[in-house]
Enzyme design. Sequence first.
Site, PDB file in Angstrom:
ATOM      1  N   PHE A 106      -9.920  -7.785  -3.089  1.00 48.04           N
ATOM      2  CA  PHE A 106      -9.790  -7.002  -1.926  1.00 48.04           C
ATOM      3  C   PHE A 106     -10.760  -5.501  -1.989  1.00 48.04           C
ATOM      4  CE2 PHE A 106      -8.385  -3.811   1.081  1.00 48.04           C
ATOM      5  CZ  PHE A 106      -8.634  -4.488   2.375  1.00 48.04           C
ATOM      6  N   THR A 107     -11.442  -5.119  -1.030  1.00 48.32           N
ATOM      7  CA  THR A 107     -12.361  -4.183  -1.283  1.00 48.32           C
ATOM      8  C   THR A 107     -11.644  -2.972  -2.237  1.00 48.32           C
ATOM      9  OG1 THR A 107     -11.845  -3.245   0.860  1.00 48.32           O
ATOM     10  CG2 THR A 107     -13.661  -4.781   0.603  1.00 48.32           C
TER      11      THR A 107
ATOM     12  N   ARG B  95     -16.891  -9.291   7.356  1.00 50.77           N
ATOM     13  CA  ARG B  95     -16.448  -9.545   6.218  1.00 50.77           C
ATOM     14  C   ARG B  95     -17.040 -10.711   5.617  1.00 50.77           C
ATOM     15  NH1 ARG B  95     -14.253  -5.352   4.579  1.00 50.77           N
ATOM     16  NH2 ARG B  95     -12.183  -5.000   4.891  1.00 50.77           N
TER      17      ARG B  95
ATOM     18  N   LYS C  60       0.237  -1.649   7.639  1.00 53.80           N
ATOM     19  CA  LYS C  60       0.371  -3.224   8.202  1.00 53.80           C
ATOM     20  C   LYS C  60       1.476  -3.670   8.413  1.00 53.80           C
ATOM     21  CE  LYS C  60      -4.005  -2.458   6.409  1.00 53.80           C
ATOM     22  NZ  LYS C  60      -4.271  -2.864   4.929  1.00 53.80           N
TER      23      LYS C  60
ATOM     24  N   PHE D 126     -19.587  -1.174   3.527  1.00 48.60           N
ATOM     25  CA  PHE D 126     -19.394  -1.670   4.826  1.00 48.60           C
ATOM     26  C   PHE D 126     -18.978  -0.454   5.909  1.00 48.60           C
ATOM     27  CE2 PHE D 126     -14.930  -1.708   4.493  1.00 48.60           C
ATOM     28  CZ  PHE D 126     -14.611  -1.980   2.985  1.00 48.60           C
TER      29      PHE D 126
ATOM     30  N   ASP E   4      -0.041  -7.605  -4.252  1.00 51.62           N
ATOM     31  CA  ASP E   4      -0.226  -6.561  -3.272  1.00 51.62           C
ATOM     32  C   ASP E   4       0.417  -7.280  -2.119  1.00 51.62           C
ATOM     33  OD1 ASP E   4      -1.454  -5.740  -0.840  1.00 51.62           O
ATOM     34  OD2 ASP E   4      -3.468  -5.730  -1.800  1.00 51.62           O
TER      35      ASP E   4
ATOM     36  N   TYR F 159       9.859  20.420   0.642  1.00 57.53           N
ATOM     37  CA  TYR F 159       8.856  19.924  -0.339  1.00 57.53           C
ATOM     38  C   TYR F 159       9.238  19.031  -1.621  1.00 57.53           C
ATOM     39  CZ  TYR F 159       4.880  19.951  -3.766  1.00 57.53           C
ATOM     40  OH  TYR F 159       3.738  19.747  -4.419  1.00 57.53           O
TER      41      TYR F 159
HETATM   42  C1  PLP Z   1      -5.382  -2.306   3.770  1.00 57.44           C
HETATM   43  C2  PLP Z   1      -5.106  -3.242   2.398  1.00 57.44           C
HETATM   44  C3  PLP Z   1      -5.311  -2.160   1.263  1.00 57.44           C
HETATM   45  C4  PLP Z   1      -5.605  -0.864   1.322  1.00 57.44           C
HETATM   46  O1  PLP Z   1      -4.751  -0.066   1.954  1.00 57.44           O
HETATM   47  P1  PLP Z   1      -5.001   1.192   2.647  1.00 57.44           P
HETATM   48  O2  PLP Z   1      -3.686   1.634   3.361  1.00 57.44           O
HETATM   49  O3  PLP Z   1      -6.095   0.704   3.525  1.00 57.44           O
HETATM   50  O4  PLP Z   1      -5.481   2.165   1.654  1.00 57.44           O
HETATM   51  C5  PLP Z   1      -4.904  -2.796  -0.002  1.00 57.44           C
HETATM   52  N1  PLP Z   1      -4.730  -4.357  -0.006  1.00 57.44           N
HETATM   53  C6  PLP Z   1      -4.421  -4.916   1.162  1.00 57.44           C
HETATM   54  C7  PLP Z   1      -4.732  -6.715   1.229  1.00 57.44           C
HETATM   55  C8  PLP Z   1      -4.974  -4.301   2.431  1.00 57.44           C
HETATM   56  O5  PLP Z   1      -5.086  -5.086   3.485  1.00 57.44           O
END
Ligand code: PLP
Length: 462
Positions: free
Chosen positions: A127-128, A386, A261, A453, A218, A75
């Site tokens: 970004f969303t 998108r 990613k 979405f 990011d 843990y």
């Molecule tokens: C996917 C993504 C996020 C969010 O990450 P999650 O792992 O899906 O929560 C943030 N910024 C960018 C540019 C992304 O592609």
Amino acid sequence: MNSSHRTWAEPWKIKMVEPIRMTTQAEREAAIAKAGYNTFLLEADDVYIDLLTDSGTSAMSDQQWSALMLGDESYAGSKSFYKLVEAVRDVYGYEELIPTHQGRGAEHILSQTLISEGDVVPGNMYFTTTRFHQEMAGGKFVDVILDEAHDPHSLHPFKGNIDMAKLRAVVDQHGAERVPYVSFETNVNMAGGQPVSLANMKEVYEYCSPLGILVMLDATRAAENAYFIQQREFGYHDQPLAQILREMTSYSDGATVSSKKDNLVNIGGFLAVRDPELARRARSMLVAFEGLHTYGGMSGRDMEALAAGIREMVQTDDHIRSRVGQVEYIGDALIKAGIPVIRPVGGHGVFLDAGTILDHVPQDQFPAQALAAAIYVDSGVRGMERGVVSAGRDPQTGENRHPNLELVRLTIPRRVYTQSHMDVTAESVIRVYEKRESISGLRFTYEPDTLRFFQARFEPVT
Ligand SMILES: *Cc1c(COP(=O)(O)O)cnc(C)c1O
């Protein structure tokens, strides 16, 4: 842009296969109607080639699968956590690691730690989830990306760049004390996977630092961005991606990363910063929302696979060269066939210009949503919208936001599909393009309050 005329090829071979089910057009018509014409609501078993997202869909290597067995599930103070700290230090150069369950967990912690009510957060296109967390913390996101990013026809090599004049105007208008940080995304997702240049990163950092404004990347797709710098920016052609990535992060105070990613794992993420005091504040939020500071929502084995994935990502340049090469391959096939796509083709997918393809469908009837559904029905290839659906409603006016870009994204998972899958996908898009006049718009039958979405449902407008 690639000086080599040789065919790229995958720097891996297949050791295990996962069969996929083939469906008939009638089955797909029933499936998309059941899913409310939203490709997010399809069952994966009804999908042939799944290009919904490159998020968490990568194939792990044999090294990563082996690393899972080494996961230390303690843990507190898991050995796997310290391996992850080392990997992030070596590859990204940040000292302080705050692990989270995925990228949005890191965005939540960062936003709550740095943003106060009434603050302004400039960024290179929204970004969303990022903007959602900034707004939830009381901030206002202001887009300061180059105008070229909103133009599907511009061939600018670094469409992700921040427009310095726009950034200065935001800071002058609100005052530096109201701008906690610049939200600087690498390989800008919503612009079509478009990179930022090192020159721009340096300029932004040199402007912000004396004003006390942090630069938070990011860095979710920073390694793919490094590849475009190597290919396009003067002076970097002979530098390894690992070195370019370190120079990129040197012009920042920290980063949020969705490890689903570039990092080649199916779940995970982190916030990484330089300042120990900022890290301390973030960690005290972490225990409330994610988990203890040495796992933050990941299991020990997740952290092992992630540490291995981070290193593999830039161990040699071959992986990213073939990853982006595959995206360029399908992009070139579509461009040759005259399909309107965002150019230059970006790092993680091909973005179809649905606004142009379905120019008979008004934007409030969701052309990109309709096009994604039509491609699925044609071939079982699943992409996603998108455009106006993803952009959501303005929280002040309640009106639909109308982004310039109304796109269908065909996102390529890493190390999962072959060149033949790309051929099938291109054939399907071309077929649907030829019969585009027969595709009608959609209207909501259910509209969620936030991030609509993901779960919205539609019906065709007849
Ligand atoms: C996917 C993504 C996020 C969010 O990450 P999650 O792992 O899906 O929560 C943030 N910024 C960018 C540019 C992304 O592609």
